[in-house]
Design an enzyme around this catalytic site. Structure first.
Site, short mmCIF file in Angstrom:
data_model
loop_
_atom_site.label_atom_id
_atom_site.label_comp_id
_atom_site.label_asym_id
_atom_site.label_seq_id
_atom_site.Cartn_x
_atom_site.Cartn_y
_atom_site.Cartn_z
N HIS A 63 -27.08 -24.86 -65.65
CA HIS A 63 -27.40 -24.02 -64.39
C HIS A 63 -28.38 -22.76 -64.82
CE1 HIS A 63 -24.14 -21.71 -65.94
NE2 HIS A 63 -24.24 -20.71 -65.05
N HIS A 65 -28.37 -19.53 -64.58
CA HIS A 65 -28.09 -17.96 -64.78
C HIS A 65 -28.63 -17.81 -66.31
CE1 HIS A 65 -24.42 -18.09 -61.84
NE2 HIS A 65 -25.42 -17.33 -61.29
N ASP A 67 -27.72 -16.14 -68.75
CA ASP A 67 -26.90 -16.62 -70.30
C ASP A 67 -26.82 -17.81 -70.59
OD1 ASP A 67 -25.30 -16.48 -67.85
OD2 ASP A 67 -23.41 -16.51 -69.02
N HIS A 68 -27.45 -18.74 -69.67
CA HIS A 68 -27.47 -20.28 -70.21
C HIS A 68 -29.10 -20.65 -70.44
CE1 HIS A 68 -23.37 -21.30 -69.14
NE2 HIS A 68 -23.27 -20.23 -68.65
N HIS A 143 -19.82 -23.80 -58.75
CA HIS A 143 -20.20 -22.36 -59.25
C HIS A 143 -21.00 -21.79 -58.38
CE1 HIS A 143 -20.14 -19.23 -62.22
NE2 HIS A 143 -21.83 -19.41 -62.23
N ASP A 213 -20.63 -23.50 -65.94
CA ASP A 213 -19.74 -22.75 -65.52
C ASP A 213 -19.24 -23.57 -64.20
OD1 ASP A 213 -20.86 -21.04 -67.33
OD2 ASP A 213 -21.39 -19.43 -66.13
N HIS A 271 -16.71 -19.50 -72.98
CA HIS A 271 -17.47 -18.69 -72.15
C HIS A 271 -16.54 -17.50 -71.64
CE1 HIS A 271 -19.44 -17.59 -68.30
NE2 HIS A 271 -20.46 -18.26 -68.76
#
Lengths: 304, 304
Positions: A63, A65, A67-68, A143, A213, A271
């Site tokens: 996804h 976000h 941090d990914h 999510h 997530d 995570h």
């Protein structure tokens, strides 16, 4: 058995800490490397893993976000400086494409290789990658934005030939593949030698399920049922379950409940929220529900 | 003396290594933090430095190669998650704006603070920041794309009051600032007390010059002349001078030659090529020309 390994490059969550890197993993299947997610700093972690950059051709993004995926442009740029020539395939939500293409066009002018985007719909379960030895399926998750996990499914392999029996019955070379595929053998004298005398069963195909997530989401259970290894996010301890619900993350206990109900063989949780100084409590809470749980950590390698 | 410190967050060059982070520095002037460049991983290095995120309001980007700016989106995103409210000012070549704004719009929806861009022309020497205590000037450099360094120039401060003399002559409070500014004092009896009896000279204003990335470029010498500290890139050893010329970088000796000719007080070299296992050779070659040279390294702090 053929190689099927998971390497954790980073298992922190959105806020960076000095203890954990942003999310990224490598699945090594027979020396083909598949990256899952690519948070900031991934390229350095990949170097640290000593896995060969040139073996990595496929990157799956769960996804969008930061941090990914914030590590993608750095990785792509470095591959360019290293004069990579092989295509790099990126599988993601379609919204990533224009953002990343604009950066590539500006920062990676005259690059020696191509980045090929494979957009998918994270809300649908579908096979998005397939080769001779494995397939990768999306696992729709729950999510704050469209998110999916990935199921790496090894394909069944042919039975193993018993060399001693092949020699004993003087089976010709051209028959070998047919015997691997299950045929019996008929000798010159007309005697039928059953296939099970000539072969030993192949290793059962293995599966790895990556789920991050996500909120607690039992709908995934049938799809990941019986997986050899499940990575499930466990951002919070049970006491922070309200926060988990608000942010659509899972607690350690919820991750373990999914592992238990899906009857997977092993669970690795990760995570981790930046709020915890260590993850002992998360491990304890997960193991109460599902004993075969381990904690992710940077540079951890798990053989399936 | 007021605080004027340099913190090295990263001093590697384009290819990431396990030994060095991508380029970033913090200049701490009286607890105002100014960031120079922001390569991938900078936010974690900033956390490691234990400097306060909230004190950082101004970021200066020397040029738009990835190892100098790929960390911006992660930093901006994290500041959003931390619910920062103060404006964040970014000074850069104008091409950064649309690229970064597209990312901010997608990844940082509903952010609690504003990012304000201040584009400048790296080919011109100009003051791009100015407050009560310091100014920042661009230093046009010579690299493969428009690039400039930054000159942090402290402003002269007022003389220090001699408390004992103020008490002795019973100088009223309202006169103090005028005396700091250099006025004499006339007593009730008409006696003139010269300013130099009442004050001690203020500390001489300090300057820090940051010059990276650049080929050997003596044209900068007049501008950085006499700086208290010069950071100059030294990507290569002398033996790799041809490579330095091709890529428009400097050797250690060239960096030292600039420091010598500009009569700076100290030189710190950095932006080390990934090809060297350690930087002893670079230090040795620089010190042969300019003894007051030191090697940059991550987490190094230098007081001016």
């Amino acid at each position: 058995m053929e190689k099927f390994e998971l390497h954790i490059l980073g298992c922190g969550s959105a806020l960076p800490t000095m203890r954990h890197q942003a999310t990224s993993q490598i699945v090594n299947i027979r020396e083909k490397l598949f990256m899952i997610d690519c948070g900031e700093g991934t390229q350095v972690q990949l170097r640290r893993s000593r896995l060969k950059f040139s073996r990595l051709n496929h990157i799956f993004i769960s996804h969008l976000h930061g941090d990914h995926c914030f590590g993608l442009i750095g990785l792509i740029s470095t591959f360019g400086m290293l004069e990579r020539t092989a295509d790099l395939h990126i599988y993601s939500h379609p919204d990533l494409i224009s953002l990343l293409q604009a950066q590539i066009a500006f920062f990676c002018k005259g690059m020696s290789y191509k980045v090929i985007f494979h957009p998918f719909n994270p809300k649908e379960q579908a096979v998005i990658y397939d080769d001779r030895s494995i397939s990768v399926e999306t696992i729709p998750l729950c999510h704050r934005m469209p998110t999916c996990g990935f199921l790496f499914r090894e394909k069944p392999t042919l039975n193993h030939i018993r060399r001693d029996m092949i020699d004993f019955y003087r089976i010709p070379l051209w028959m070998i593949n047919r015997i691997k595929e299950g045929e019996d053998f008929i000798t010159d004298s007309g005697e039928t030698i059953p296939n099970k005398w000539l072969t030993t069963p192949s290793d059962p195909p293995r599966t790895y399920a990556y789920c991050s997530d996500t909120a607690y989401y039992p709908r995934i259970i049938p799809q990941i049922h019986g997986a050899d290894l499940l990575f499930h996010e466990a951002t919070f301890v049970n006491a922070d379950e309200t926060r988990a619900r608000q942010t659509q993350h899972s607690t350690a206990r919820q991750a373990a409940q999914i592992a238990h109900d899906a009857e997977v063989k092993r669970l690795v949780i990760g995570h981790f929220s930046a709020r915890y100084d260590d993850e002992k409590q998360l491990l304890k809470e997960a193991q109460e529900v599902f004993p075969a749980t381990l904690l992710a950590q940077e540079n951890l390698q798990i053989n399936l």
